[in-house]
Design a protein around this motif. Structure first.
Motif, PDB file in Angstrom:
ATOM      1  N   TYR A 387       0.836  -1.205   0.000  1.00  0.00           N
ATOM      2  CA  TYR A 387       0.000   0.000   0.000  1.00  0.00           C
ATOM      3  C   TYR A 387       0.867   1.251   0.000  1.00  0.00           C
ATOM      4  O   TYR A 387       0.533   2.257  -0.631  1.00  0.00           O
ATOM      5  N   GLY A 388       1.997   1.174   0.717  1.00  0.00           N
ATOM      6  CA  GLY A 388       2.929   2.302   0.691  1.00  0.00           C
ATOM      7  C   GLY A 388       3.364   2.603  -0.730  1.00  0.00           C
ATOM      8  O   GLY A 388       3.375   3.751  -1.162  1.00  0.00           O
ATOM      9  N   LEU A 389       3.684   1.548  -1.476  1.00  0.00           N
ATOM     10  CA  LEU A 389       4.176   1.728  -2.851  1.00  0.00           C
ATOM     11  C   LEU A 389       3.043   2.114  -3.807  1.00  0.00           C
ATOM     12  O   LEU A 389       3.181   3.019  -4.628  1.00  0.00           O
ATOM     13  N   PHE A 390       1.926   1.389  -3.715  1.00  0.00           N
ATOM     14  CA  PHE A 390       0.856   1.562  -4.703  1.00  0.00           C
ATOM     15  C   PHE A 390      -0.087   2.732  -4.412  1.00  0.00           C
ATOM     16  O   PHE A 390      -0.602   3.352  -5.327  1.00  0.00           O
ATOM     17  N   LEU A 391      -0.334   3.010  -3.132  1.00  0.00           N
ATOM     18  CA  LEU A 391      -1.351   4.013  -2.819  1.00  0.00           C
ATOM     19  C   LEU A 391      -0.773   5.346  -2.355  1.00  0.00           C
ATOM     20  O   LEU A 391      -1.377   6.383  -2.552  1.00  0.00           O
ATOM     21  N   GLU A 392       0.404   5.265  -1.720  1.00  0.00           N
ATOM     22  CA  GLU A 392       0.934   6.521  -1.160  1.00  0.00           C
ATOM     23  C   GLU A 392       2.105   7.051  -1.960  1.00  0.00           C
ATOM     24  O   GLU A 392       2.698   8.064  -1.594  1.00  0.00           O
ATOM     25  N   GLY A 393       2.472   6.336  -3.025  1.00  0.00           N
ATOM     26  CA  GLY A 393       3.581   6.797  -3.850  1.00  0.00           C
ATOM     27  C   GLY A 393       4.917   6.721  -3.135  1.00  0.00           C
ATOM     28  O   GLY A 393       5.842   7.474  -3.450  1.00  0.00           O
ATOM     29  N   ALA A 394       5.009   5.815  -2.140  1.00  0.00           N
ATOM     30  CA  ALA A 394       6.253   5.715  -1.372  1.00  0.00           C
ATOM     31  C   ALA A 394       7.324   4.987  -2.181  1.00  0.00           C
ATOM     32  O   ALA A 394       7.028   4.308  -3.168  1.00  0.00           O
ATOM     33  N   GLY A 395       8.573   5.125  -1.746  1.00  0.00           N
ATOM     34  CA  GLY A 395       9.692   4.402  -2.360  1.00  0.00           C
ATOM     35  C   GLY A 395      10.206   3.348  -1.403  1.00  0.00           C
ATOM     36  O   GLY A 395       9.661   3.186  -0.289  1.00  0.00           O
ATOM     37  N   LEU A 396      11.257   2.637  -1.835  1.00  0.00           N
ATOM     38  CA  LEU A 396      11.795   1.538  -1.027  1.00  0.00           C
ATOM     39  C   LEU A 396      12.158   1.996   0.382  1.00  0.00           C
ATOM     40  O   LEU A 396      11.827   1.334   1.373  1.00  0.00           O
ATOM     41  N   LYS A 397      12.811   3.171   0.484  1.00  0.00           N
ATOM     42  CA  LYS A 397      13.258   3.621   1.818  1.00  0.00           C
ATOM     43  C   LYS A 397      12.054   3.907   2.729  1.00  0.00           C
ATOM     44  O   LYS A 397      12.161   3.786   3.953  1.00  0.00           O
ATOM     45  N   ASP A 398      10.931   4.253   2.139  1.00  0.00           N
ATOM     46  CA  ASP A 398       9.755   4.546   2.966  1.00  0.00           C
ATOM     47  C   ASP A 398       9.097   3.275   3.489  1.00  0.00           C
ATOM     48  O   ASP A 398       8.425   3.291   4.520  1.00  0.00           O
ATOM     49  N   VAL A 399       9.238   2.159   2.739  1.00  0.00           N
ATOM     50  CA  VAL A 399       8.546   0.930   3.160  1.00  0.00           C
ATOM     51  C   VAL A 399       9.473  -0.042   3.897  1.00  0.00           C
ATOM     52  O   VAL A 399       9.043  -1.134   4.258  1.00  0.00           O
ATOM     53  N   VAL A 400      10.713   0.383   4.140  1.00  0.00           N
ATOM     54  CA  VAL A 400      11.642  -0.471   4.906  1.00  0.00           C
ATOM     55  C   VAL A 400      11.036  -0.799   6.266  1.00  0.00           C
ATOM     56  O   VAL A 400      11.166  -1.913   6.779  1.00  0.00           O
TER      57      VAL A 400
END
Lengths: 427, 251
Positions: A387-400
């Motif tokens: 969801y971080g990647l798909f919905l919030e536009g997060a990157g790898l460092k944000d979803v660590v």
């Protein structure tokens, strides 16, 4: 290396001949993602794009009810379907069914009369307070207009009903304010209020600027596809338990294992082979379901999947999810005594872990205790990362922050597997 | 450390019991099998034949004493000792979803053979055991006799020095039995020690030169078959078997 290669070839051959296992791993999630996304998409559209049809039964013959209907139309939220003003509540309910409407309002017969009276009373009070009218003038008591009645389908979410109430309240406010303003203007100037002035006074309110807030500044609204494709991809990946744990048990209880134990090769090579083979299967599942979302969904009038900007992040998260799913399936296979045990426990546990992990109901909607339990489900961290990647536009460092607990849970599964293999003297 | 190299199997003071003493128990068992022998291990149901074979192949670990195969101690899984022997269990020990050639490719690799050796031995074995025509068909559709031949082929793909066979001909027709026995004799002629259990005593008579009769966790008698028959004055192994182990039912 040759032994590992031979094991992988053997596992792939057995897997390709397991038609039921392949169906469960690929066909079932594909069907699920299409069906659930379609259902949720129509609900999303109902809430977001389609105007709500509202049946209006106008019992008033005056001009203000006509103005009210015009104002409701202007809000942009409703599609008005008018029915004759002489209808009773049962006929109005029938009208809702006929017009496929979730809402209906009735405007009372004295609507114009009551609003005009209230406007006049307000005007007199204002003039008196300005000192423009003799104190002896007759005081008119302000009385509220007869209420409108709002009929609604009980299945309509409460939040939507509150929005509708607010929108209708605004429409009423506009009609009442306009009438009061006109009456007051006429009482002072003894002529009709100019349209330009009226427009300026009523519509010159402060605007509301809307600013989308997302990690990458994207203003794309989440849709059913963005929600469901990652969720059902995770479910599919974990559902390989039906094939993988069964394969481990089958090997353990079948005669082949007796021979394997007498060979000059450690069974750990066999397990490594299964991990590699099934990790590739999970990655292929993700590829299939993401491709479906990207290229097939638009053909069936579903929103296309928007891949995250950080593709490396997507690959890393997918590998972490796949490896966790494989580790869990092997762990269950090592501890199960029969294939029935592995399949039964495997299927039920995945459904439960999905439910508490937030795949079926978002974890933010869960009560406090369940939210805590949710963190124990590996699927929770999988969906958080996606969801971080798909919905919030997060990157790898944000979803660590989601990947680290997922790796931790994977290591726990691996450790349990090792203990199980040692206790059963399999390695 | 390598010792007693002329012995294929050397069991000394073996002690073993199942958890909770639920099965056969061995105390101070001693057995020596010379290299190149065709050795038969016989006994009624539950006598401990399969347990002893599992101990010799490392599937079970002895509580006390030692087991050596060609001078190498068994007990811990080691590449050296596990390469020395082949095992043909009573159950079908292969992947039924795969074809004979696919099974041989996998097990050959796990026995430590390279691709060329696997290809060469697979071709030989499939030919000898009459499986060439069905070498690419899934084993699950084979008859019992064909499956027995696949089971045997896998056990000997690496040309083992010792071959353990647990009832290798159970449930097969006369033709398959003859084919298997002939092949086993051929293997033995090429130097492989055969250690064999069966309830087919007439078949065993034709194959084994040296026998041991096991009952209740003990070796009742051991020696050359001809000598034992002469000593007890019996015509065949079955008479000798009934004489030494009794006629009551065994469970």
């Amino acid at each position: 290396m040759f032994k590992l290669r031979a094991s992988i070839i053997k596992d792939v051959r057995i897997l390709l001949r397991d038609k039921v296992g392949i169906s469960l791993m690929f066909i079932m999630p594909v069907i699920l993602v299409i069906v659930v996304t379609s259902i949720q998409n129509s609900t999303f559209q109902l809430m977001n794009k389609n105007k709500l049809t509202v049946v209006v039964c106008n019992k008033d013959a005056g001009k203000l009810s006509t103005q009210l209907i015009a104002t409701i139309n202007k809000i942009g939220m409703f599609k008005v379907a008018q029915v004759p003003g002489n209808q009773n509540p049962q006929q109005i309910a029938d009208g809702m069914h006929t017009n496929d409407a979730m809402l209906a309002i009735t405007i009372p017969a004295d609507f114009t009369q009551k609003i005009e009276a209230k406007a006049k009373g307000s005007s007199n009070k204002a003039l008196k307070s300005f000192g423009l009218q003799a104190d002896s003038a007759k005081e008119v008591k302000l009385s509220a207009a007869t209420p409108l009645t709002l009929y609604y389908n009980p299945s309509i979410p409460e939040s939507i009903r509150f929005s509708v109430n607010g929108a209708l309240g605004s429409a009423l406010q506009i009609v009442e304010s306009r009438e009061t303003l006109r009456t007051l203007y006429f009482a002072i100037n003894e002529k009709e209020m100019p349209a330009a002035l009226e427009n300026e006074m009523l519509n010159g309110k402060a605007a509301i600027n809307q600013v989308p807030v997302s990690k990458n500044g994207s203003n794309k609204a989440p849709n059913a596809t963005q929600h469901n494709v990652p969720a059902w991809t995770i479910f599919a990946m974990f559902f390989i338990i039906m094939s993988l744990s069964g394969s481990v048990v089958r090997e353990k209880v079948s005669g082949s294992f007796i021979r394997l134990k007498t060979l000059p090769t450690n069974f750990a090579v066999g397990l490594l082979s299964k991990q590699i083979t099934y990790l590739c299967v999970t990655l292929f599942q993700a590829l299939v379901i993401f491709s479906l979302g990207l290229w097939f969904f638009p053909y069936i009038n579903l929103p296309a999947l928007n891949l995250p900007a950080d593709i490396l992040g997507l690959v890393v998260v997918t590998i972490a999810v796949g490896y966790c799913a494989v580790s869990y399936a092997i762990c269950v296979g090592v501890f199960a005594h029969t294939q029935e045990q592995a399949n039964g426990f495997g299927a039920v546990s995945i459904v439960i872990l999905s439910a508490i992990g937030g795949l079926m109901v978002p974890s933010f909607a869960m009560p406090g205790a369940l939210k805590t339990i949710s963190a124990l489900s590996p699927l929770h961290w999988c969906i958080e990362a996606y969801y971080g990647l798909f919905l919030e536009g997060a990157g790898l460092k944000d979803v660590v922050i989601s990947i680290v607990p997922l790796i931790g849970i994977t290591l726990v599964f691996q450790a349990l597997t090792y203990v199980g293999l040692k206790r059963k003297n399999l390695i | 450390m390598v010792t007693n190299t002329s012995l294929a199997v050397n069991i000394e003071n073996l002690g073993f019991h199942y958890p909770g003493n639920s099965g056969v128990t061995y105390h101070d068992l001693n057995l020596k099998i010379a290299e190149g022998e065709r050795f038969g291990l016989f006994g009624p149901n539950g006598a401990g034949k399969t347990t002893l074979m599992n101990l010799m192949t490392g599937l079970l670990i002895a509580d006390t004493g030692s087991i050596e195969l060609l001078g190498h101690k068994i007990g811990t899984k080691s590449k050296t000792v596990n390469k020395l022997f082949g095992f043909v269990p009573q159950d079908f020990s292969f992947y039924q979803e795969l074809s004979p050639i696919e099974n041989l490719q996998f097990f050959g690799a796990w026995y430590g053979l390279n691709r060329k050796q696997i290809a060469q031995r697979s071709e030989e074995l499939l030919e000898i055991l009459g499986l060439t025509e069905v070498s690419h068909k899934a084993v699950e559709n084979f008859s019992g006799g064909m499956k027995r031949r696949v089971n045997l082929a896998i056990g000997v793909i690496h040309n083992p020095k010792i071959l353990f066979l647990d009832e290798p001909t159970v449930g097969v027709d006369v033709q398959t039995r003859h084919a298997i026995i002939d092949y086993l004799k051929q293997l033995n002629n090429n130097g492989t020690t055969l250690i064999y259990t069966s309830h087919q005593l007439s078949e065993a008579e034709g194959l084994c030169e040296q026998i041991a009769l096991v009952d209740k966790g003990e070796i009742v008698r051991e020696g050359k078959l001809d000598n034992l028959l002469e000593e007890y004055g019996h015509q065949d192994l079955e008479e000798l078997f009934l004489n030494l182990t009794g006629k009551e039912y065994r469970n």
